[in-house]
Scaffold this motif. Structure first.
Motif, PDB file in Angstrom:
ATOM      1  N   ASP A   1     -30.154  55.475-106.608  1.00  0.00           N
ATOM      2  CA  ASP A   1     -29.535  55.298-107.933  1.00  0.00           C
ATOM      3  C   ASP A   1     -29.384  56.668-108.589  1.00  0.00           C
ATOM      4  OD1 ASP A   1     -28.584  54.216-110.274  1.00  0.00           O
ATOM      5  OD2 ASP A   1     -30.551  53.560-110.999  1.00  0.00           O
ATOM      6  N   ILE A   2     -28.410  57.424-108.127  1.00  0.00           N
ATOM      7  CA  ILE A   2     -28.232  58.809-108.568  1.00  0.00           C
ATOM      8  C   ILE A   2     -28.002  58.930-110.076  1.00  0.00           C
ATOM      9  CG2 ILE A   2     -26.762  60.852-108.347  1.00  0.00           C
ATOM     10  CD1 ILE A   2     -26.441  60.140-105.381  1.00  0.00           C
ATOM     11  N   PRO A   3     -27.210  58.043-110.719  1.00  0.00           N
ATOM     12  CA  PRO A   3     -27.024  58.178-112.175  1.00  0.00           C
ATOM     13  C   PRO A   3     -28.335  58.138-112.967  1.00  0.00           C
ATOM     14  CG  PRO A   3     -25.384  56.698-111.260  1.00  0.00           C
ATOM     15  CD  PRO A   3     -26.358  56.970-110.170  1.00  0.00           C
ATOM     16  N   ASN A   4     -29.354  57.478-112.429  1.00  0.00           N
ATOM     17  CA  ASN A   4     -30.645  57.385-113.124  1.00  0.00           C
ATOM     18  C   ASN A   4     -31.738  58.195-112.439  1.00  0.00           C
ATOM     19  OD1 ASN A   4     -30.090  55.419-115.335  1.00  0.00           O
ATOM     20  ND2 ASN A   4     -29.564  54.086-113.628  1.00  0.00           N
ATOM     21  N   ALA A   5     -31.331  59.127-111.582  1.00  0.00           N
ATOM     22  CA  ALA A   5     -32.318  59.897-110.806  1.00  0.00           C
ATOM     23  C   ALA A   5     -33.320  60.643-111.685  1.00  0.00           C
ATOM     24  CB  ALA A   5     -31.592  60.872-109.887  1.00  0.00           C
ATOM     25  N   GLN A   6     -32.831  61.262-112.762  1.00  0.00           N
ATOM     26  CA  GLN A   6     -33.716  62.018-113.634  1.00  0.00           C
ATOM     27  C   GLN A   6     -34.761  61.113-114.275  1.00  0.00           C
ATOM     28  OE1 GLN A   6     -31.691  64.327-116.595  1.00  0.00           O
ATOM     29  NE2 GLN A   6     -33.549  65.313-117.348  1.00  0.00           N
ATOM     30  N   LYS A   7     -34.357  59.917-114.622  1.00  0.00           N
ATOM     31  CA  LYS A   7     -35.271  58.952-115.209  1.00  0.00           C
ATOM     32  C   LYS A   7     -36.423  58.643-114.253  1.00  0.00           C
ATOM     33  CE  LYS A   7     -33.355  55.521-117.261  1.00  0.00           C
ATOM     34  NZ  LYS A   7     -32.582  54.269-117.508  1.00  0.00           N
ATOM     35  N   TYR A   8     -36.075  58.449-112.964  1.00  0.00           N
ATOM     36  CA  TYR A   8     -37.100  58.133-111.979  1.00  0.00           C
ATOM     37  C   TYR A   8     -37.991  59.337-111.712  1.00  0.00           C
ATOM     38  CZ  TYR A   8     -33.998  54.137-111.094  1.00  0.00           C
ATOM     39  OH  TYR A   8     -33.215  53.026-111.233  1.00  0.00           O
ATOM     40  N   GLN A   9     -37.406  60.525-111.670  1.00  0.00           N
ATOM     41  CA  GLN A   9     -38.174  61.723-111.392  1.00  0.00           C
ATOM     42  C   GLN A   9     -39.231  61.964-112.477  1.00  0.00           C
ATOM     43  OE1 GLN A   9     -38.191  63.338-108.669  1.00  0.00           O
ATOM     44  NE2 GLN A   9     -36.320  62.640-107.670  1.00  0.00           N
ATOM     45  N   GLN A  10     -38.977  61.517-113.666  1.00  0.00           N
ATOM     46  CA  GLN A  10     -39.936  61.686-114.758  1.00  0.00           C
ATOM     47  C   GLN A  10     -41.193  60.836-114.572  1.00  0.00           C
ATOM     48  OE1 GLN A  10     -37.634  60.745-118.244  1.00  0.00           O
ATOM     49  NE2 GLN A  10     -36.547  62.715-118.252  1.00  0.00           N
ATOM     50  N   MET A  11     -41.143  59.895-113.637  1.00  0.00           N
ATOM     51  CA  MET A  11     -42.315  59.042-113.385  1.00  0.00           C
ATOM     52  C   MET A  11     -43.386  59.790-112.618  1.00  0.00           C
ATOM     53  SD  MET A  11     -40.729  55.285-112.464  1.00  0.00           S
ATOM     54  CE  MET A  11     -40.401  55.744-110.761  1.00  0.00           C
TER      55      MET A  11
END
Length: 307
Positions: A296-306
């Motif tokens: 889910d590349i559009p939300n990649a930054q969101k996941y990386q923050q986890m």
């Protein structure tokens, strides 16, 4: 008894709805916005909103009997962007549908999608009609609106049934296919054909019925019944089931990258997944973040923050 209804029979919160009367399957909140349209009596759009609401909520869509408490909560937002005269309009349609999670007040998103290829004809007080055997009706432009609405109702039903029993939604995905195969045709009617793009109504039902995506239906069942629905009793066990679903989705992604079905799934689940794994154990959190960011590349930054 279908597993969907076995589930609801366990929900004590729904006890007050245990009546002999039956209700339709959809409880849809409908909004029609036409701020961009000039020179048209506003009463037409009020009439349209009421007609769509009646069409969605007062029609039987499924073979099973639903009680009031079992009706699927969803919203349909029709944003009319222009008019070409002759009661013909162009619009985009945003659809959101949810499902309750066992033993909680939480609802999880099943579908969150916007369709930008909506063109239709409507006159004030027009009754919306639809038949599975005559999808195109007598007037393709008038029939296009009801065909689109019926298509998404069947997609919602299919996803909902999938979430309660393995491959439970097949019947409704096939109904969506029937609508695609017999859809209205015309120069302003788009979204029904494969060659018109790789993100439209054709490709969503194609993915849902394709043998290449069989594992997706396992994901829908395990994610909801063996994941979210178990979290009241055992959060860690439920989260582990969801992580297993992420692994299954990654297997699909490796074989068929950038599919519409995966995009639709993450549009509904991205925020939930981020919250779900934000409190997981470090190793579990890291694994989820790594796979989700790739899929889910559009939300990649969101996941990386986890991490």
């Amino acid at each position: 008894m279908h597993k969907r209804f076995q589930f609801f029979a366990l929900l004590t919160v729904l006890a007050c709805y245990c009546q002999f009367t039956q209700a339709q399957e959809i409880r849809a909140n409908v909004s029609v916005i036409a701020n961009q349209v000039q020179g048209v009596d506003r009463r037409v759009f009020t009439s349209l909103q009421n007609s769509i609401k009646e069409f969605l909520n007062n029609r039987h869509w499924a073979k099973d009997a639903f009680t009031q408490g079992e009706r699927i909560e969803c919203s349909f937002l029709l944003n009319i962007t222009g008019s070409s005269g002759g009661d013909v309009y162009k619009a985009n349609l945003t659809i959101h549908a949810t499902r309750p999670v066992f033993n909680s007040s939480y609802v999880t998103s099943l579908l969150n999608i916007q369709d930008n290829n909506v063109a239709f004809k409507y006159t004030e007080f027009q009754q919306l009609e639809f038949s599975d055997t005559r999808v195109a009706g007598n007037d393709p432009m008038a029939a296009n609106l009801t065909a689109i609405l019926a298509y998404y109702v069947n997609i919602i039903l299919g996803l909902d049934y999938d979430s309660f029993s393995p491959r439970g939604g097949d019947e409704y995905f096939k109904k969506a296919l029937n609508i695609v195969n017999n859809a209205p045709d015309g120069k302003d009617v788009t979204g029904w054909k494969a060659f018109e793009g790789n993100r439209n109504r054709y490709w969503l039902q194609d993915n849902l019925l394709s043998a290449k995506f069989l594992q997706f239906h396992d994901v829908m069942y395990q994610y909801h019944r063996q994941g979210l629905d178990l979290m009241y009793d055992d959060v860690n066990k439920g989260r582990a089931s969801v992580l297993n679903c992420i692994n299954m989705l990654y297997s699909i992604h490796q074989n068929i990258p950038n599919s519409m079905l995966m995009q639709v799934f993450f549009s509904a689940k991205a925020d939930e997944l981020q919250k779900l794994f934000s409190k997981a154990m470090p190793q579990e959190k890291s694994r989820a973040a790594e796979l989700l960011a790739q899929m889910d590349i559009p939300n990649a930054q969101k996941y990386q923050q986890m991490k």
